[in-house]
Design an enzyme around this catalytic site. Sequence first.
Site, PDB file in Angstrom:
ATOM      1  N   PRO A   2       0.803  -0.993  -0.014  1.00  0.00           N
ATOM      2  CG  PRO A   2      -0.160  -1.894   1.567  1.00  0.00           C
ATOM      3  CD  PRO A   2       0.948  -2.045   1.105  1.00  0.00           C
ATOM      4  CD  GLU A   3       3.300   2.834  -4.324  1.00  0.00           C
ATOM      5  OE1 GLU A   3       3.591   3.673  -4.866  1.00  0.00           O
ATOM      6  OE2 GLU A   3       3.314   1.853  -5.409  1.00  0.00           O
TER       7      GLU A   3
END
Length: 268
Positions: A2-3
């Site tokens: 996840p960014e």
Amino acid sequence: MPELPEVETVVRGLAQRVAGDVIQSVWLGEKPQTFKSPPPVIAATLEGARIRSVRRMGKHIVFDLEHNSRGAAHWIVHLGMTGRMLVSPPEAGLEKHTHAIARLASGRELRFVDPRRFGRLSVVQDFTTVGVEPLEISFEQFAPLFRKRNTPIKSALLNQKLLRGVGNIYADESLFRAAIRPRRRAASLSRTELRRLYNAVRQVLRKAIAAGGSSISDYVDVEGAPGSFHFQHHVYGRAGEPCLRCRALIKRIVVAGRGTHYCPKCQK
Ligand SMILES: [Zn+2]
């Protein structure tokens, strides 16, 4: 992994659902690497605390906690590669790889699920982290980050000490939109190119947040729904496919140890 947009999506979902709620009790699993603070300290800090707000700092989820007897503290969650924070009714079946459950006064449960166990839970009195938020800075703050840096621009974008929250997908997508090759030395970028990159990073992050993030591997939001920004990827994951702008074939190379995708014609 996840960014920024995926963590932002999770944070917005959590803020809507659990802000103001009180953590009544906590269950923590037995896998030690999940807990960056000692589990008894996490449990003692969370139990009885009111969740004042939920916000994002880089790729961290920050729960601001208030406790009648102990004052303020923060519960920090890093999702790692496969971590998920779910808001579940207590009767919902427990997913495999659930490492923490916070039971809320409203009757719901906050559950941390993480099959690959790179995610981390901790509690702190003060939370600070390095780097700046790409969506909160001006161009005049952005440009100097890359001055005198001899690393490839892709590596500089991934460097969390410079910009927070930009990871592999959004670095590739931003460089495509800015028409800059990932291996270019950061210091070699002209002011015009930096301006294009600044605009591209912000546009890509905003669009990805609006789409609820990208769902590759097993990212889902707090209700288990996937995002849809991966349908808007121009280069990431498209090696060997035609460029959407010029039809040249998208290339894949390795920069900073990460698979990197770019168009050899559009990006200079
Ligand atoms: Zn192209």
